[in-house]
Design a protein around this motif. Structure first.
Motif, PDB file in Angstrom:
ATOM      1  N   ILE A   3     -56.827  73.415  43.511  1.00 23.52           N
ATOM      2  CA  ILE A   3     -56.316  72.101  43.885  1.00 23.52           C
ATOM      3  C   ILE A   3     -55.579  71.464  42.721  1.00 23.52           C
ATOM      4  O   ILE A   3     -54.556  70.827  42.901  1.00 23.52           O
ATOM      5  CB  ILE A   3     -57.460  71.197  44.378  1.00 23.52           C
ATOM      6  CG1 ILE A   3     -57.998  71.738  45.698  1.00 23.52           C
ATOM      7  CG2 ILE A   3     -57.010  69.769  44.564  1.00 23.52           C
ATOM      8  CD1 ILE A   3     -59.219  71.024  46.202  1.00 23.52           C
ATOM      9  N   SER A   4     -56.062  71.678  41.509  1.00 22.60           N
ATOM     10  CA  SER A   4     -55.414  71.080  40.346  1.00 22.60           C
ATOM     11  C   SER A   4     -54.029  71.676  40.104  1.00 22.60           C
ATOM     12  O   SER A   4     -53.200  71.059  39.466  1.00 22.60           O
ATOM     13  CB  SER A   4     -56.285  71.241  39.109  1.00 22.60           C
ATOM     14  OG  SER A   4     -56.488  72.613  38.834  1.00 22.60           O
ATOM     15  N   GLN A   5     -53.773  72.883  40.621  1.00 24.95           N
ATOM     16  CA  GLN A   5     -52.470  73.513  40.448  1.00 24.95           C
ATOM     17  C   GLN A   5     -51.511  73.182  41.581  1.00 24.95           C
ATOM     18  O   GLN A   5     -50.363  73.595  41.547  1.00 24.95           O
ATOM     19  CB  GLN A   5     -52.631  75.034  40.371  1.00 24.95           C
ATOM     20  CG  GLN A   5     -53.411  75.501  39.171  1.00 24.95           C
ATOM     21  CD  GLN A   5     -53.708  76.987  39.252  1.00 24.95           C
ATOM     22  OE1 GLN A   5     -53.780  77.550  40.334  1.00 24.95           O
ATOM     23  NE2 GLN A   5     -53.875  77.618  38.103  1.00 24.95           N
ATOM     24  N   THR A   6     -51.965  72.450  42.586  1.00 20.22           N
ATOM     25  CA  THR A   6     -51.127  72.098  43.715  1.00 20.22           C
ATOM     26  C   THR A   6     -50.046  71.137  43.248  1.00 20.22           C
ATOM     27  O   THR A   6     -50.309  70.190  42.521  1.00 20.22           O
ATOM     28  CB  THR A   6     -51.962  71.431  44.819  1.00 20.22           C
ATOM     29  OG1 THR A   6     -53.030  72.302  45.160  1.00 20.22           O
ATOM     30  CG2 THR A   6     -51.136  71.170  46.045  1.00 20.22           C
ATOM     31  N   ALA A   7     -48.828  71.399  43.683  1.00 16.67           N
ATOM     32  CA  ALA A   7     -47.719  70.531  43.319  1.00 16.67           C
ATOM     33  C   ALA A   7     -47.978  69.125  43.851  1.00 16.67           C
ATOM     34  O   ALA A   7     -48.414  68.964  44.991  1.00 16.67           O
ATOM     35  CB  ALA A   7     -46.421  71.073  43.889  1.00 16.67           C
ATOM     36  N   PRO A   8     -47.730  68.120  43.024  1.00 17.16           N
ATOM     37  CA  PRO A   8     -47.955  66.756  43.493  1.00 17.16           C
ATOM     38  C   PRO A   8     -46.993  66.422  44.632  1.00 17.16           C
ATOM     39  O   PRO A   8     -45.865  66.915  44.683  1.00 17.16           O
ATOM     40  CB  PRO A   8     -47.696  65.895  42.256  1.00 17.16           C
ATOM     41  CG  PRO A   8     -46.879  66.739  41.351  1.00 17.16           C
ATOM     42  CD  PRO A   8     -47.217  68.164  41.665  1.00 17.16           C
ATOM     43  N   VAL A   9     -47.451  65.605  45.521  1.00 19.45           N
ATOM     44  CA  VAL A   9     -46.635  65.203  46.653  1.00 19.45           C
ATOM     45  C   VAL A   9     -46.034  63.837  46.335  1.00 19.45           C
ATOM     46  O   VAL A   9     -46.649  63.020  45.638  1.00 19.45           O
ATOM     47  CB  VAL A   9     -47.475  65.198  47.960  1.00 19.45           C
ATOM     48  CG1 VAL A   9     -48.526  64.138  47.917  1.00 19.45           C
ATOM     49  CG2 VAL A   9     -46.607  65.075  49.170  1.00 19.45           C
ATOM     50  N   SER A  10     -44.833  63.597  46.822  1.00 19.98           N
ATOM     51  CA  SER A  10     -44.173  62.318  46.549  1.00 19.98           C
ATOM     52  C   SER A  10     -44.899  61.186  47.270  1.00 19.98           C
ATOM     53  O   SER A  10     -45.643  61.401  48.224  1.00 19.98           O
ATOM     54  CB  SER A  10     -42.718  62.375  47.013  1.00 19.98           C
ATOM     55  OG  SER A  10     -42.658  62.369  48.429  1.00 19.98           O
ATOM     56  N   SER A  11     -44.652  59.994  46.793  1.00 21.31           N
ATOM     57  CA  SER A  11     -45.258  58.811  47.406  1.00 21.31           C
ATOM     58  C   SER A  11     -44.821  58.685  48.867  1.00 21.31           C
ATOM     59  O   SER A  11     -45.624  58.326  49.728  1.00 21.31           O
ATOM     60  CB  SER A  11     -44.846  57.568  46.622  1.00 21.31           C
ATOM     61  OG  SER A  11     -45.333  56.410  47.230  1.00 21.31           O
ATOM     62  N   ARG A 124     -51.287  64.399  53.134  1.00 25.60           N
ATOM     63  CA  ARG A 124     -52.165  63.465  52.414  1.00 25.60           C
ATOM     64  C   ARG A 124     -53.316  64.123  51.676  1.00 25.60           C
ATOM     65  O   ARG A 124     -54.014  63.459  50.922  1.00 25.60           O
ATOM     66  CB  ARG A 124     -52.691  62.384  53.350  1.00 25.60           C
ATOM     67  CG  ARG A 124     -53.696  62.839  54.385  1.00 25.60           C
ATOM     68  CD  ARG A 124     -54.122  61.664  55.282  1.00 25.60           C
ATOM     69  NE  ARG A 124     -54.900  62.083  56.410  1.00 25.60           N
ATOM     70  CZ  ARG A 124     -56.232  62.048  56.464  1.00 25.60           C
ATOM     71  NH1 ARG A 124     -56.920  61.583  55.442  1.00 25.60           N
ATOM     72  NH2 ARG A 124     -56.874  62.446  57.538  1.00 25.60           N
ATOM     73  N   ASP A 125     -53.537  65.417  51.855  1.00 26.26           N
ATOM     74  CA  ASP A 125     -54.712  66.049  51.267  1.00 26.26           C
ATOM     75  C   ASP A 125     -54.335  67.271  50.432  1.00 26.26           C
ATOM     76  O   ASP A 125     -53.879  68.281  50.974  1.00 26.26           O
ATOM     77  CB  ASP A 125     -55.680  66.462  52.380  1.00 26.26           C
ATOM     78  CG  ASP A 125     -57.043  66.865  51.864  1.00 26.26           C
ATOM     79  OD1 ASP A 125     -57.142  67.381  50.733  1.00 26.26           O
ATOM     80  OD2 ASP A 125     -58.023  66.681  52.602  1.00 26.26           O
ATOM     81  N   PRO A 126     -54.538  67.212  49.122  1.00 30.48           N
ATOM     82  CA  PRO A 126     -54.171  68.357  48.271  1.00 30.48           C
ATOM     83  C   PRO A 126     -54.993  69.612  48.577  1.00 30.48           C
ATOM     84  O   PRO A 126     -54.523  70.721  48.341  1.00 30.48           O
ATOM     85  CB  PRO A 126     -54.452  67.857  46.849  1.00 30.48           C
ATOM     86  CG  PRO A 126     -55.343  66.683  46.993  1.00 30.48           C
ATOM     87  CD  PRO A 126     -55.071  66.095  48.349  1.00 30.48           C
ATOM     88  N   ARG A 127     -56.192  69.460  49.144  1.00 28.41           N
ATOM     89  CA  ARG A 127     -56.998  70.641  49.492  1.00 28.41           C
ATOM     90  C   ARG A 127     -56.310  71.464  50.574  1.00 28.41           C
ATOM     91  O   ARG A 127     -56.327  72.696  50.526  1.00 28.41           O
ATOM     92  CB  ARG A 127     -58.388  70.224  49.991  1.00 28.41           C
ATOM     93  CG  ARG A 127     -59.222  69.486  48.967  1.00 28.41           C
ATOM     94  CD  ARG A 127     -60.496  68.956  49.589  1.00 28.41           C
ATOM     95  NE  ARG A 127     -60.162  68.063  50.705  1.00 28.41           N
ATOM     96  CZ  ARG A 127     -61.045  67.567  51.559  1.00 28.41           C
ATOM     97  NH1 ARG A 127     -62.321  67.902  51.461  1.00 28.41           N
ATOM     98  NH2 ARG A 127     -60.680  66.765  52.516  1.00 28.41           N
ATOM     99  N   VAL A 128     -55.706  70.797  51.510  1.00 26.96           N
ATOM    100  CA  VAL A 128     -55.010  71.507  52.596  1.00 26.96           C
ATOM    101  C   VAL A 128     -53.727  72.135  52.061  1.00 26.96           C
ATOM    102  O   VAL A 128     -53.389  73.261  52.421  1.00 26.96           O
ATOM    103  CB  VAL A 128     -54.728  70.558  53.781  1.00 26.96           C
ATOM    104  CG1 VAL A 128     -53.934  71.260  54.872  1.00 26.96           C
ATOM    105  CG2 VAL A 128     -56.038  70.008  54.341  1.00 26.96           C
TER     106      VAL A 128
END
Length: 136
Positions: A3-11, A124-128
């Motif tokens: 999860i920490s390596q997941t690309a951040p999603v824009s606002s 909305r969920d970095p886990r997914v």
């Protein structure tokens, strides 16, 4: 990929996900709550779909939908809620298919809701996003 390596999603994507999820939550709350009181319109609508005109059956379906929706709405249990709602919608799809409902307006309505449900959760969920990585 963790999860920490997941690309951040824009606002914007995050808020789009929240809005999509909110629409599903509101729809499913309406769907569940309308099945709780003994409304004749609910039980009589179930008969052509092959369900008995039984208030208790409608109530049970409403409770199952509301519990699944509550799990989906809570961030900690949102994935479990999405899985349960997918099963709930699958039952609606199968019911409509079995009775020969119109394909695009009735039978596939659960598919449309499922796409919105999972799309909102994905945004909305970095886990997914970590579980289902789309490469660029």
């Amino acid at each position: 990929m963790s999860i920490s390596q997941t690309a951040p999603v824009s606002s914007g994507a995050l808020w789009t996900g929240r809005v999509l999820s909110g629409l599903i939550i509101l729809f499913m709350i309406f769907d569940g709550v309308i099945k709780l009181p003994p409304l004749d319109v609910v039980t009589q609508t179930m008969v052509p779909l092959g369900w008995p005109a039984d208030v208790n059956v409608a109530r049970l379906l409403g409770i199952l939908g509301l519990i699944s929706t509550a799990l989906y709405a809570l961030p900690r249990t949102s994935v479990l809620g999405a899985i349960l709602l997918t099963g709930y919608l699958g039952g609606a799809i199968a019911t409509n298919m079995r009775v020969g409902s119109p394909l695009f307006s009735h039978t596939l309505f659960g598919v449309y809701l499922g796409i919105i449900l999972w799309g909102g959760l994905y945004l909305r969920d970095p886990r997914v996003r970590a579980l289902i990585p789309f490469s660029r």
